[in-house]
Design a protein around this motif. Sequence first.
Motif, PDB file in Angstrom:
ATOM      1  N   CYS A 122      35.568  40.437  43.575  1.00  0.00           N
ATOM      2  CA  CYS A 122      36.392  40.630  44.414  1.00  0.00           C
ATOM      3  C   CYS A 122      36.965  41.487  44.739  1.00  0.00           C
ATOM      4  O   CYS A 122      36.972  42.971  45.125  1.00  0.00           O
ATOM      5  CB  CYS A 122      37.458  41.011  42.393  1.00  0.00           C
ATOM      6  N   ALA A 124      39.156  42.112  47.195  1.00  0.00           N
ATOM      7  CA  ALA A 124      40.175  42.983  47.395  1.00  0.00           C
ATOM      8  C   ALA A 124      40.650  44.607  47.180  1.00  0.00           C
ATOM      9  O   ALA A 124      40.956  45.164  46.952  1.00  0.00           O
ATOM     10  CB  ALA A 124      41.570  42.349  46.458  1.00  0.00           C
ATOM     11  N   HIS A 230      43.355  35.970  50.247  1.00  0.00           N
ATOM     12  CA  HIS A 230      42.693  36.028  49.459  1.00  0.00           C
ATOM     13  C   HIS A 230      42.627  34.867  48.483  1.00  0.00           C
ATOM     14  O   HIS A 230      43.709  34.549  48.991  1.00  0.00           O
ATOM     15  CB  HIS A 230      42.005  37.095  48.273  1.00  0.00           C
ATOM     16  N   TRP A 235      38.168  34.733  40.970  1.00  0.00           N
ATOM     17  CA  TRP A 235      38.237  36.128  40.765  1.00  0.00           C
ATOM     18  C   TRP A 235      38.050  36.082  38.710  1.00  0.00           C
ATOM     19  O   TRP A 235      38.853  35.078  38.111  1.00  0.00           O
ATOM     20  CB  TRP A 235      39.503  37.201  40.554  1.00  0.00           C
TER      21      TRP A 235
END
Length: 371
Positions: A122, A124, A230, A235
């Motif tokens: 992930c 972010a 993104h 994810w």
Amino acid sequence: MHRSDIIVIGAGIAGASVAAELAAAGRSVTLLEAESQPGHHTTGRSAALWILNYGPRDARIFSGASRGFFESPPRGFAEHALTHRRAVLNLAPPGQEAKLAAMIAEGEGMRELTPVAACALCPALKPSYVAAAAVEEDAFDIDVHALHHGYLRQLRARGGQVVTDARAEAISRRDGTWEVATPAGRFSAPLLVNAAGAWGDVVARLAGAAPIGLTPMRRTALLVDGPPGHDPSAWPLIGDAAHTWYVRPEARRKLMLSPADETPMEPCDVQPDELDLALAIDRAQEAIELPVTHIEHRWAGLRTFTPDRSLAIGPAKGTEGFFWMAGQGGYGIQTAPAAAQLCAALVLGRDPAAIGLGEAALLTDPGRLVG
Ligand SMILES: Cc1cc2nc3c(=O)[nH]c(=O)nc-3n(C[C@H](O)[C@H](O)[C@H](O)COP(=O)(O)OP(=O)(O)OC[C@H]3O[C@@H](n4cnc5c(N)ncnc54)[C@H](O)[C@@H]3O)c2cc1C
């Protein structure tokens, strides 16, 4: 008076699945639902994942035993696959490392990850948030609507009926037969299954059965845009080891956020609380670069627990012909296929050990919760 062999009260996932299983055994089944739509309450508000390492021992047994059904449902059950693979990423921010270590020690198939590897899953994620991490790769999203409606379709195809706007308002027993009065008419059957979710104890009291101490707990969720730049669709589901928040990717690059709240409530048409919405955003933003400018959708559902958090499935102690299918808590979707098979076996007087659910039957016996 509409007569059948078995009345099931409540057409959420619990009632729909057990009604379909009972109809498969050739019994005439009437499924009564208070609302005008089955799934109006918790089932329609769920964001379901199948996670083997979730819940108490009985829930894990049911989840494991349900896996085959989800991955390969009966022909014609649903128009498309019920599952979509999605890993679960458990994070320990500084201070939660011991909690994560305990999860890894007691879970099956959990793999420790370095913080760098967690951030690669992930991008972010804020590296400063991640002190330790573990991934559970063997997990999947469940299409709750397809599962629920698959069971309702199966029930009808097997001759059962679903009656909506049929809140059970009075329940009495005469000469070995239950009589249930609803605004949609009167229904009778020798056997009755209580699958009323948050209203399980209310229905038990109507029938003169002992309540089992169910507590409905509010869980809040909201939908927001994923972070700019993104694509979160691949994810994993991400949450902390202390279960104070989680984030789940949704269609169209959206994210579902929850503060993993558990606020005890009376049974009701529950709505989200502003403070819980703010907490969900705040906790997700501590971990993830996530500007939130707009909440697309907000909702809450009641997850209903027994005092020991195991399900309650089987005959009510001291009340002839009355069966529980309750206390599904936060795992009512992922446990539904096997839990429904157990409940149906007990209603039909069959041996649960014959379907591999002997231990689950002992753990979920409602008798443990009475007296
Ligand atoms: C945000 C959220 C996330 C979740 N995530 C997951 C997850 O990842 N995995 C998972 O497995 N589970 C999850 N759950 C939990 C799951 O949704 C529940 O365990 C499950 O939906 C409970 O189903 P039910 O049929 O018991 O209850 P309900 O769906 O509430 O059904 C009970 C029904 O009984 C009816 N009823 C009540 N009283 C009467 C009456 N007197 N007469 C007739 N009908 C009556 C009600 O109208 C209702 O439709 C989640 C829940 C929420 C809220």
